[in-house]
Enzyme design. Structure first.
Site, PDB file in Angstrom:
ATOM      1  CB  SER B 151      -0.948  -0.042   1.207  1.00  0.00           C
ATOM      2  OG  SER B 151      -1.989   0.897   1.069  1.00  0.00           O
ATOM      3  NE  ARG B 221      -8.924   1.952  10.579  1.00  0.00           N
ATOM      4  CZ  ARG B 221      -7.843   1.411  10.038  1.00  0.00           C
ATOM      5  NH1 ARG B 221      -7.177   2.079   9.113  1.00  0.00           N
ATOM      6  NH2 ARG B 221      -7.412   0.241  10.406  1.00  0.00           N
ATOM      7  CG  ASP B 318      -6.157  -3.648  -3.790  1.00  0.00           C
ATOM      8  OD1 ASP B 318      -6.968  -2.724  -3.577  1.00  0.00           O
ATOM      9  OD2 ASP B 318      -4.938  -3.544  -3.565  1.00  0.00           O
ATOM     10  CG  HIS B 351      -5.645  -2.138  -0.120  1.00  0.00           C
ATOM     11  ND1 HIS B 351      -4.652  -2.123  -1.070  1.00  0.00           N
ATOM     12  CD2 HIS B 351      -5.196  -1.379   0.908  1.00  0.00           C
ATOM     13  CE1 HIS B 351      -3.640  -1.365  -0.639  1.00  0.00           C
ATOM     14  NE2 HIS B 351      -3.947  -0.916   0.550  1.00  0.00           N
ATOM     15  CG  ASP B 352      -7.121  -4.599   5.090  1.00  0.00           C
ATOM     16  OD1 ASP B 352      -6.290  -3.693   4.854  1.00  0.00           O
ATOM     17  OD2 ASP B 352      -7.949  -4.530   6.013  1.00  0.00           O
TER      18      ASP B 352
END
Lengths: 373, 373
Positions: B151, B221, B318, B351-352
Site C-alpha cells: 500500500s 476510518r 483489491d 486491499h487488506d
C-alpha cells in the site's frame, strides 16, 4: 439550511387513516406530497407511478422548489419523451420519511405540534409503498399501467410487485437490487455516523434551533456520492487534474478538481435535504431484503406476480448495485413464470447512469411502457 | 485518546540536519522513530527496510505499545519467516508526518515548544523516503538489500527506487500504485472533511485541550476501512447477518454485524492514531504521482533504476489499488530495462490481503529476498 427547506409549500394530501408499519408501530394519519403530469384518461388506465431514489423527490419533471434546477428525470418524463405525458398520467410521490412534504421526521407530533425528530418511527421500503397505495386509493386509481424506478425507486417497484401484484401492469426496475449488501449497509452507516457525530444534530431535535447538522450531512453525501460514480468515470472527469491555479498548495485546500467537486456536492446537498430524513431513508434501504420474509427465497416474494411484466436494467459500471443483483431478480421472476426482460447497458457513469444521458435506457423504458394506445 | 498516544516513548533519533521538503519548506531537524529486528552483518549488506502503510507504524513485528496487539506484519517478519530476521537486519521507521515518534504535526515548535499542529509543513512520499535515507546514514547503512512495502509502503519502495536507485538491491511493491487515482483522492478527502468538520479538531490545535476529534477520525476510518475490503469479502464475513439479538431494532443502533464491526474499527482507531497525522499522511498519498516530474512518463522516474530488481504483487479483489496500476508500473520498468517480476494473486480480502494470510505472498516475498546467503 434545513429550516428554509421546511418552509416550502408542496401539493399534498393528509389521509386520515392509520398506516400500519413493518416495525409494528402505526402512523395515525399519513401526509403524502406528490406531483402529477399528463391527463388521467376516462377509465383511469394510463397511470404510471414513478418512484424516486434516496435523495430524489416528487419534482421528477418540474423545477425543484429549493434549488430551481430542472426535475431530476426531466429528460425521461414529458410530452413526447420516453415516459410520454401526452399518453400517460405520471404520478410521483415524495417517499414516506423524506423531507419534501410527506410524513417524516420533520412532521409535527399530533399532540404537541413540535417536530417529531427521532420520535418518528423507523420505516421500510414496504411502508413507503403502502403509503403510495393509499395515495392512489385517494386519487381513485385502482391499477397502474406501470411502476418505474431507479435505485431505491427500483426497490419500491419490486416491493409494489410483491405487495400489490394485482394493481400493476408492469414494473420497470433500473440499477437496483432486491436487498442491500453488506457493502451497501456499510457505506450508509458511515453517512449516518457522520450525521450523528455532528454536535449540531442534537439527537435529531435541531429543527427549532438555529443550528442543523450540515457539516455531518455534507460528509455523508460526499461518501455516498463516490459510490454513485465509477472509478473510470471519476478518472475521465477529473483524473489528477488540479484546480484552476494549477499548482499544489501544499496545504489542505481543495487542490484537486475532484476534491472541489465533492465538497460542492456535499454542501449543495444540505440546501435541499434534511439530515434526519437521510437517516430514516438509508435505514429503510438497509432493511430492504425482499427474500427475508420468504426464508431467503426471493422467488417467494413474487409468488403472486406472474402476470406482471418486468423490465430490468443494470449498468456495467455500477458497482453499488451491480448486474449480478439484477440477474438474481430475473432468475427469481423466471422461476415463478413471470415475464422478465433484462439488459445490462454499457455506460460510463456508474450507478448514476440511470439519471444521465443513456439513449439505450430511453428506448428500453419507452418500449416497456408499450406502443401507442 | 490522542493525548495518551503522545505519552508513549519510542526508540528514536533526532538528526540535527535540515530536511528540504518537496513543498519548498524545510525541517531544521528531523526525528525518526524506528524498530529493528535481527543482526546487521559485518559488511552491513543484509539490511531490509520495511515501509509501512497509512496507519501502520514501526512496530512491524513487536507488540504495539498503545494497543498491546502483535506487530502488524508479525506473520511476515521474524526468525524463519519470509522476511527472515535470522538472515536479515530488518528496519522499520515511523514515517515522517505520523504519530508514533517521528516528526509530525504533534511535534513541538522549536521556538515555543508547543505542538505544531497545522503549522507542520505538508510532506510528500518523497520527503518520507529522504527522511528514511537520513536514518540509514545515521545508522551507517549505505545500501539496502531490499526495500519492502504494501500500500503506501509500496509507494515508498517505488520512491526509493526513483530517488536512490544506487542504494537498493531490490524493491518489493505489494498492493500499491505509482499515483493516487481520482477515486483514491475522493475517499481521502471524505476522511479529511470528516475530521475537519469535528469541532473538537479546533483547527488542529487540540493537543493541549481535553478534547480531540475522535468522532471525526472514527468516521474517516470507517469510510476508509470499507475501501480496504472487497465487496465479496464483506458479504462472506457479514452478509446481512444481524447482531446476536437477531432481530431488527427498528432504530438506529447497530443492527447488522457489519455496522457494529465498522463502528468498532472507527472507535478503536482513535486509540492508536492522531487525527492531524491522518490529514498529513493522506495528503502525502494524494500528492503521490511518480510520473508527474517527468511530464507524465512513469518510465522517467525509473531512469536510474535499471539495476534494481523489482517484484510487484497485486490482488484480484483489491479495488483500491487495482492490478492495472501494478501493470502500469511493470510496463514502465520494462521500458527502462529493469528486471521486474509481477504476479496478481487471488485472495478474497481486498486491499487488506497484503496484511493477511495469503501463503502465496509469503513465498513470493521470501523468493524475492533471495536464497540462503
Amino acid at each position: 439550511m434545513a429550516s428554509r427547506l421546511h418552509e416550502i409549500q408542496h401539493q399534498s394530501v393528509t389521509i386520515q387513516a392509520p398506516l400500519p408499519l413493518d416495525s409494528g408501530q402505526s402512523l395515525p394519519s399519513v401526509t403524502i406530497a406528490w406531483q402529477s403530469y399528463g391527463a388521467l384518461n376516462a377509465d383511469k388506465s394510463n397511470a404510471v407511478l414513478i418512484c424516486h431514489a434516496l435523495t430524489g423527490d416528487q419534482y421528477v419533471a418540474s423545477d425543484h422548489p429549493a434549488t430551481g434546477k430542472p426535475g431530476w428525470w426531466a429528460r425521461m418524463v414529458g410530452p413526447g419523451k420516453p415516459i410520454d405525458t401526452d399518453r400517460f398520467h405520471v404520478i410521483c410521490a415524495n417517499v414516506l420519511g423524506s423531507c419534501m412534504g410527506s410524513s417524516g421526521p420533520a412532521s409535527p407530533d399530533a399532540a404537541t405540534g413540535a417536530p417529531l425528530g427521532m420520535a418518528f418511527p423507523v420505516i421500510t421500503i414496504g411502508d413507503m409503498v403502502r403509503a403510495q397505495a393509499m395515495l392512489l386509493d385517494h386519487l381513485g386509481i385502482a391499477r397502474l399501467h406501470a411502476v418505474v424506478g431507479g435505485s431505491m425507486g427500483g426497490m419500491q417497484a419490486l416491493a409494489w410487485a410483491a405487495a400489490f401484484p394485482d394493481r400493476l401492469g408492469s414494473a420497470i426496475v433500473i440499477a437496483s437490487a432486491a436487498r442491500h449488501s453488506a457493502q451497501n449497509i456499510a457505506f450508509h452507516e458511515v453517512g449516518r455516523q457522520a450525521i450523528m457525530a455532528d454536535p449540531d444534530w442534537q439527537d435529531g431535535q435541531y429543527y427549532g434551533s438555529a443550528r442543523a447538522p450540515t457539516k455531518g450531512l455534507a460528509v455523508a453525501r460526499m461518501a455516498a456520492h463516490i459510490t454513485y460514480l465509477s472509478e473510470a468515470g471519476l478518472t475521465e472527469k477529473f483524473g489528477r487534474r488540479l484546480q484552476a491555479r494549477a499548482i499544489k498548495s501544499f496545504g489542505f485546500d481543495a487542490d484537486f478538481q475532484v476534491e472541489s467537486y465533492l465538497r460542492h456536492q456535499g454542501l449543495a446537498f444540505t440546501d435541499r435535504f434534511d439530515a434526519n430524513a437521510y437517516l430514516y431513508i438509508t435505514r429503510a434501504m438497509d432493511y430492504f431484503d425482499l427474500a427475508e420474509p420468504h426464508d431467503g427465497r426471493l422467488a417467494g416474494a413474487f409468488a403472486g406476480a406472474k402476470d406482471v411484466r418486468f423490465t430490468l436494467v443494470s449498468f456495467d459500471t455500477d458497482w453499488l448495485y451491480p448486474t449480478a443483483e439484477s440477474r438474481r431478480i430475473v432468475q427469481a421472476l423466471q422461476s415463478v413464470g413471470a415475464a422478465a426482460s433484462f439488459v445490462e447497458l454499457s455506460a460510463p457513469f456508474g450507478h448514476d447512469s440511470f439519471l444521465l444521458d443513456v439513449p439505450a435506457l430511453d428506448r428500453i423504458v419507452a418500449g416497456a411502457l408499450g406502443g401507442g394506445r
